[in-house]
Design a protein around this motif. Structure first.
Motif: not given
Length: 480
Positions: A82, A294, A297-298, A300-304, A306-307
């Motif tokens: 990740a 997982d 990561v999903a 964080c990606r949805e909210r813009g 960084p992990v």
């Protein structure tokens, strides 16, 4: 022996082999020798009982180390995929001793404590204070001062009032103390009510909708460094979805906090389950780790976002399956009930060395440990010696019908919370804890004696303490 009892657990069935060891319940080293005796860590149960007595907590060191290492590697691998880092803490409340602390830290884990006593054990065992996390819903001022003075890596702030208390302690010590804020995500485990610790009506943490407000207050103190949020959703959880849902909810608050300033980490707690009976099927820790990462990561990606760096706090899943408790059978009793009969197998311990059955209606398994038997399986309830009707060790288990006085019984998966919750109920001394490895055994926690108990009672005459003994010697006044 037939039974018409209506309260037999649904997952319990008569085994094809009443001597067989269900692999997921026992340390990997467990097997039967040519004489039929249970062997753990290279030593048979009869030898251990003869040397150390019963009841006896036995901990397989290699099993504990292996589980610690496997857990760390599982989360490190998932975190690397990740693009982030992870810290795995050993939750000391499961079972803490100097030896266990050294095992887990040598396998790369940090240590989580929740009282001044646990902190003292971790420090006494040589843990780098920077690798200690300090929990607790009601930390005393003295405990907070001790944690700050020791230089612990993080203090988990559990309530609004603790913000000021920890900030003041850090200011007095001239330190900038790293802290996390424990929040309740509203997600809780599908488990016993007393084990579900993330629903709103509970003593731990603060409401998730106050995270941004209290995070800002923490950041307002020069003596505090805000690491991020912490959440623990419960215990004895077999799969990742609950953790994933909790992480998703925390990330919303994490995003709000990140809008004001970077939030470097997210601690998702522990609570990974283990098998106590053949009906239990926890997911492999590797699958759980991947499932949680997982979801993070999903989210964080949805909210813009960084992990963030992640942290976890397993305890039971590391030390629980490494432990086996040995007992000696005393009496056998058949009691007519519900048109059938209940077979009671009494042992020389009980709720003073394993309170979980009484506290949580926990289910355990048991096997004859000193021999094998060709007798038919008989539905039995293993009970202790205490003056309490709820003194049950194993609620229901199939044991050989010829199990009798003097036989040894072994109860697996007792490494977590059994010694930690042990007591002196009925003035029963707590058993020793013995570590086994490659055919060697050593005491890692000394057992108590009746003299130990009497020595604390200041209402007894010194002569009563000096001459206390069990059996005929006590009656005759012979010195112990």
């Amino acid at each position: 022996m037939a039974s018409a009892l209506s309260d037999v657990p649904s997952g319990l069935v008569a085994p094809d082999d009443v001597n067989g060891l269900v692999p997921q319940l026992w340390p990997e080293s467990a097997h039967r020798d040519a004489a039929g005796r249970l062997v753990v860590g290279g030593l048979d149960a009869a030898t251990l009982a003869a040397r150390f007595g019963t009841p006896l907590y036995v901990v397989d060191e290699d099993e504990a180390r292996g589980r610690a290492r496997r857990t760390r590697l599982a989360f490190e691998s998932a975190a690397a995929a990740a693009g982030t880092d992870v810290t795995v803490y050993y939750a000391g409340k499961a079972f803490l001793s100097g030896a266990v602390v050294r095992w887990v830290t040598e396998e790369g884990l940090a240590v989580d404590v929740c009282t001044g006593g646990e902190l003292a054990v971790a420090l006494g065992a040589g843990v780098d204070p920077a690798r200690i996390g300090f929990h607790g819903n009601n930390k005393s001022l003295a405990e907070i001062d001790a944690a700050v003075a020791a230089g612990v890596g993080a203090i988990v702030i559990d309530s609004e009032i603790e913000i000021e208390r920890v900030a003041a302690a850090a200011a007095r010590a001239g330190r900038r103390q790293r802290v996390r804020l424990r929040v309740n995500s509203g997600v809780h485990a599908s488990t016993h009510e007393f084990l579900a610790t993330a629903h709103e009506d509970q003593k731990f943490g603060v409401s998730l909708d106050r995270a941004a407000e209290l995070g800002a207050r923490i950041r307002g103190h020069e003596s505090l460094e805000f690491l991020g949020l912490h959440c623990h959703i419960g215990s004895q959880i077999f799969e990742a979805p609950g953790f994933a849902e909790s992480a998703s909810r925390l990330l919303a608050a994490h995003a709000e906090l990140s809008a004001a300033a970077p939030v470097p980490e997210l601690n998702l707690g522990g609570g990974f389950g283990i098998a106590y009976t053949a009906a239990d099927s926890p997911q492999p820790i590797e699958d759980i780790a991947r499932g949680i990462l997982d979801a993070v990561v999903a989210g964080c990606r949805e909210r813009g976002l960084p992990v963030p760096k992640l942290a976890f706090e397993p305890g039971r899943s590391i030390i629980g399956p490494a432990g086996v408790t040995l007992y000696t059978v005393g009496t056998i009793k058949a009691v007519p009930i519900d048109g059938g009969e209940r077979r009671y197998v009494s042992v020389d311990g009980g709720m003073s060395d394993n309170a979980r059955t009484a506290l949580y209606e926990a289910q355990y398994s048991a096997r004859l440990a000193s021999r094998t038997s060709a007798a038919a399986p008989a539905l039995s309830r293993v009970v202790g010696k205490h003056c309490e009707s709820g003194d049950i060790v194993v609620d229901a288990e199939y044991l050989p019908a010829d199990t009798g006085p003097g036989d040894l019984l072994a109860v697996p998966a007792t490494g977590a919370y059994c010694w930690s919750l042990s007591s002196n109920y009925n003035h029963v001394p707590r058993p020793p804890v013995v570590a086994v490895r490659e055919g060697s055994a050593r005491v890692i926690v000394r057992g108590e004696t009746i003299d130990d108990l009497l020595a604390r009672d200041l209402g007894l005459e010194p002569t009563a303490i000096d001459t206390a003994a069990t059996g005929d010697a006590a009656t005759e006044g012979t010195p112990a």
